[in-house]
Design an enzyme around this catalytic site. Structure first.
Site, PDB file in Angstrom:
ATOM      1  N   GLY A  79       7.600  14.949  -8.127  1.00 15.74           N
ATOM      2  CA  GLY A  79       8.302  14.470  -6.940  1.00 15.74           C
ATOM      3  C   GLY A  79       7.475  14.687  -5.691  1.00 15.74           C
ATOM      4  CE1 TYR A  80       3.472  17.308  -6.070  1.00 18.32           C
ATOM      5  CE2 TYR A  80       1.441  16.458  -5.114  1.00 18.32           C
ATOM      6  CZ  TYR A  80       2.120  17.462  -5.762  1.00 18.32           C
ATOM      7  OH  TYR A  80       1.463  18.617  -6.112  1.00 18.32           O
ATOM      8  CD  GLU A 112      -7.921   0.901  -0.732  1.00 21.51           C
ATOM      9  OE1 GLU A 112      -7.169   1.674  -1.375  1.00 21.51           O
ATOM     10  OE2 GLU A 112      -8.111  -0.274  -1.068  1.00 21.51           O
ATOM     11  CD  GLU A 150      -1.250  12.709  -9.698  1.00 25.44           C
ATOM     12  OE1 GLU A 150      -1.025  13.416  -8.705  1.00 25.44           O
ATOM     13  OE2 GLU A 150      -0.616  11.670  -9.956  1.00 25.44           O
TER      14      GLU A 150
HETATM   15  C1  LIG Z   1       1.848   3.649 -11.572  1.00 23.63           C
HETATM   16  C2  LIG Z   1       2.144   4.626 -10.481  1.00 23.63           C
HETATM   17  C3  LIG Z   1       2.697   5.852 -10.794  1.00 23.63           C
HETATM   18  C4  LIG Z   1       2.996   6.765  -9.782  1.00 23.63           C
HETATM   19  N1  LIG Z   1       3.600   7.946 -10.134  1.00 23.63           N
HETATM   20  C5  LIG Z   1       3.972   8.806  -9.161  1.00 23.63           C
HETATM   21  C6  LIG Z   1       4.681   9.996  -9.498  1.00 23.63           C
HETATM   22  O1  LIG Z   1       4.953  10.281 -10.677  1.00 23.63           O
HETATM   23  N2  LIG Z   1       5.059  10.816  -8.507  1.00 23.63           N
HETATM   24  C7  LIG Z   1       4.771  10.552  -7.205  1.00 23.63           C
HETATM   25  O2  LIG Z   1       5.131  11.369  -6.360  1.00 23.63           O
HETATM   26  N3  LIG Z   1       4.102   9.439  -6.842  1.00 23.63           N
HETATM   27  C8  LIG Z   1       3.702   8.558  -7.796  1.00 23.63           C
HETATM   28  N4  LIG Z   1       3.041   7.392  -7.449  1.00 23.63           N
HETATM   29  C9  LIG Z   1       2.846   7.076  -6.021  1.00 23.63           C
HETATM   30  C10 LIG Z   1       1.400   7.129  -5.547  1.00 23.63           C
HETATM   31  O3  LIG Z   1       0.953   8.443  -5.418  1.00 23.63           O
HETATM   32  C11 LIG Z   1       1.362   6.353  -4.218  1.00 23.63           C
HETATM   33  O4  LIG Z   1       1.652   4.989  -4.517  1.00 23.63           O
HETATM   34  C12 LIG Z   1       0.023   6.453  -3.528  1.00 23.63           C
HETATM   35  O5  LIG Z   1      -0.218   7.742  -3.072  1.00 23.63           O
HETATM   36  C13 LIG Z   1      -0.087   5.475  -2.338  1.00 23.63           C
HETATM   37  O6  LIG Z   1       1.005   5.623  -1.495  1.00 23.63           O
HETATM   38  P1  LIG Z   1       1.858   4.330  -1.063  1.00 23.63           P
HETATM   39  O7  LIG Z   1       2.241   3.578  -2.292  1.00 23.63           O
HETATM   40  O8  LIG Z   1       2.957   4.795  -0.172  1.00 23.63           O
HETATM   41  O9  LIG Z   1       0.857   3.415  -0.261  1.00 23.63           O
HETATM   42  P2  LIG Z   1       0.473   3.536   1.283  1.00 23.63           P
HETATM   43  O10 LIG Z   1       0.132   4.942   1.613  1.00 23.63           O
HETATM   44  O11 LIG Z   1       1.551   2.879   2.090  1.00 23.63           O
HETATM   45  O12 LIG Z   1      -0.846   2.670   1.335  1.00 23.63           O
HETATM   46  C14 LIG Z   1      -0.825   1.229   1.445  1.00 23.63           C
HETATM   47  C15 LIG Z   1      -2.269   0.743   1.533  1.00 23.63           C
HETATM   48  O13 LIG Z   1      -2.899   1.297   2.702  1.00 23.63           O
HETATM   49  C16 LIG Z   1      -4.103   1.985   2.351  1.00 23.63           C
HETATM   50  N5  LIG Z   1      -4.248   3.168   3.188  1.00 23.63           N
HETATM   51  C17 LIG Z   1      -3.289   4.084   3.505  1.00 23.63           C
HETATM   52  N6  LIG Z   1      -3.802   5.056   4.283  1.00 23.63           N
HETATM   53  C18 LIG Z   1      -5.125   4.766   4.437  1.00 23.63           C
HETATM   54  C19 LIG Z   1      -6.192   5.397   5.144  1.00 23.63           C
HETATM   55  N7  LIG Z   1      -6.004   6.531   5.827  1.00 23.63           N
HETATM   56  N8  LIG Z   1      -7.416   4.802   5.085  1.00 23.63           N
HETATM   57  C20 LIG Z   1      -7.628   3.647   4.381  1.00 23.63           C
HETATM   58  N9  LIG Z   1      -6.621   2.993   3.717  1.00 23.63           N
HETATM   59  C21 LIG Z   1      -5.401   3.556   3.738  1.00 23.63           C
HETATM   60  C22 LIG Z   1      -3.920   2.390   0.903  1.00 23.63           C
HETATM   61  O14 LIG Z   1      -5.165   2.557   0.257  1.00 23.63           O
HETATM   62  C23 LIG Z   1      -3.139   1.213   0.349  1.00 23.63           C
HETATM   63  O15 LIG Z   1      -4.020   0.168  -0.004  1.00 23.63           O
HETATM   64  C24 LIG Z   1       2.726   6.455  -8.427  1.00 23.63           C
HETATM   65  C25 LIG Z   1       2.138   5.221  -8.109  1.00 23.63           C
HETATM   66  C26 LIG Z   1       1.854   4.313  -9.105  1.00 23.63           C
HETATM   67  C27 LIG Z   1       1.257   2.984  -8.728  1.00 23.63           C
END
Ligand SMILES: Cc1cc2nc3c(=O)[nH]c(=O)nc-3n(C[C@H](O)[C@H](O)[C@H](O)COP(=O)(O)OP(=O)(O)OC[C@H]3O[C@@H](n4cnc5c(N)ncnc54)[C@H](O)[C@@H]3O)c2cc1C
Length: 393
Positions: free
Chosen positions: A132-133, A377, A249
């Site tokens: 739960g992150y 990224e 991870e």
């Molecule tokens: C298959 C899958 C399983 C997952 N499982 C889990 C889980 O079990 N538990 C959990 O807690 N999370 C989980 N996640 C979530 C995952 O950790 C997040 O999707 C990830 O950290 C990106 O966050 P976001 O989706 O909010 O994208 P955002 O942070 O909104 O990013 C959107 C876009 O902006 C870019 N971006 C954002 N900030 C920057 C920056 N500073 N510089 C350059 N580019 C940037 C990103 O690269 C991305 O392309 C999972 C995700 C997937 C796809």
């Protein structure tokens, strides 16, 4: 004979005797993988036996201490075990977020009581964990998370929502980041807690992926009571644990670039495009596969080197970002090539012949590799700043 050579011989003999033949065939899809937990239904007697035997030996977590359910093996012995399992085509007996992520964090930050309580259960596959992150407003900027845990004397009350929680609907327990001091700077008011997903007030809503599977959920917490004994490490110091867990991870996700597929890409391609004069008939595909294999070998060696450096305490703290970035991009490239090599039949979506479209679904699933665990990224930002020492843009 050296100790390691005799360990290799004994290991091979043990695996030959104890690994059921069905567990020596390649897994056809994610469904063939054993995840354990209270709700787990074994897919076969062989799968149950394999887990039971490996867990009894401590080899689901070969390098963990014996008192924590591990095998107490040295890094070199564990490497030999992996090599011998690969040579015999043995499947992993247990895949688990507990093993890959929570366990290492508990070994470092858990109290003795918490280690005794959770680690052996993780090693035996008795509890399935979810992470739960991420939250609807906090992904890459994880430290902005808003899920609250309020101090109510001997327990916390948790309210908020997590998203993309992989297997939340199948997990027994969650390791969760919560805000315990809303007034503190964002990295300093976060704590790391564990709780049972069957607690009153926890609910999950599955989200469907492009691959057709639904491996993750949005997870809701509505006045969930969590005993204070379930806090890991110090109150408001959860960010340090969160980051440490993320390095594990990322290592795990980066390791996806190392395939356990028995057939090489060349063999898969040869079946669909044919062979001329002893080489793959399609010269373009041949060149792409050769380039991939070279990069995959280089990556395997980079992983080995990183492991050796970690063993002697010389690993760069940000190396997991490097491995995560390259390993996941490599895995995406591999699945693009599997699709190209497999010809039209690789596109099959249903039916027995394609194991219900396992290849196409794996290809689509791989697209998420460079998002989960922190996007490519974000890893590039970390590599630029912390490894290359470049200034902020
Ligand atoms: C298959 C899958 C399983 C997952 N499982 C889990 C889980 O079990 N538990 C959990 O807690 N999370 C989980 N996640 C979530 C995952 O950790 C997040 O999707 C990830 O950290 C990106 O966050 P976001 O989706 O909010 O994208 P955002 O942070 O909104 O990013 C959107 C876009 O902006 C870019 N971006 C954002 N900030 C920057 C920056 N500073 N510089 C350059 N580019 C940037 C990103 O690269 C991305 O392309 C999972 C995700 C997937 C796809």
């Amino acid at each position: 004979m050296s100790d390691l050579e005799s360990f290799r011989r004994e290991t091979r003999a043990w695996l030959e005797t104890n690994c059921p033949s069905e567990m020596r065939t390649p897994a056809q899809s994610e469904n063939d993988t054993c995840w354990g937990g209270r709700k787990w239904k074994f897919k076969s007697e062989a799968q149950r036996l394999w887990l039971e035997r490996m867990a009894a030996k401590g080899w689901t977590v070969p390098e963990w201490p014996r008192e924590c359910g591990g095998g107490g093996l040295s890094r070199d012995e564990a490497k030999i075990l992996r090599q011998e399992m690969r040579a015999l085509g043995c499947r992993s007996p247990l895949d688990s977020f507990g093993i890959w992520m929570l366990g290492p964090a508990l070994l470092k930050y858990g109290s003795e009581e918490q280690k005794r309580e959770y680690l052996p259960k993780i090693a035996r596959g008795e509890i399935r964990w979810c992470q739960g992150y991420s939250e609807p407003g906090s992904g890459s900027d994880l430290a902005s998370l808003q899920t609250r845990a309020e101090d109510k004397g001997d327990h916390y009350v948790v309210n908020g929502s997590k998203i993309w929680t992989s297997y939340a609907d199948q997990a027994d327990w969650i390791f969760c980041l919560v805000r315990t001091d809303p007034a503190a700077p964002k990295h300093e008011g976060i704590s790391f807690i564990l709780f049972d997903m069957e607690s009153a007030g926890v609910s999950t809503k599955p989200i469907t992926l492009i691959s057709g599977a639904s491996p993750f959920c949005q997870t809701f917490f509505d006045d969930v009571l969590v005993p204070k004994a379930n806090l890991i490490g110090k109150l408001n110091k959860g960010w340090e644990i969160a980051k440490y867990l993320l390095t594990h991870e990322r290592d795990m996700i980066g390791g996806m670039g190392q395939t356990s597929e028995n057939r090489s890409l060349g063999q898969i391609a040869a079946e669909s495009v044919g062979v001329e004069n002893g080489v793959l008939a399609d010269s373009m595909l041949r060149a792409q596969i050769a380039a991939f294999e070279i990069d995959a070998w280089a990556f395997r060696l980079a992983m080995e080197r990183a492991g050796d450096q970690a063993k002697v305490g010389q690993a760069h703290p940000a190396v997991s970002s490097l491995l995560k970035y390259y390993g996941t991009e490599l895995n995406k490239r591999r699945l693009e090539l599997v699709m190209a090599a497999g010809g039209a039949s690789a596109l099959e979506w249903d039916g027995e012949r394609s194991h219900n479209g396992a290849t196409a679904r794996a290809w689509l699933r791989s697209k998420a590799n460079s998002i989960e665990g922190g996007t490519s990224e974000v890893q590039l930002n970390i590599i630029a700043k912390r490894i290359l020492g470049l200034p902020d843009a």
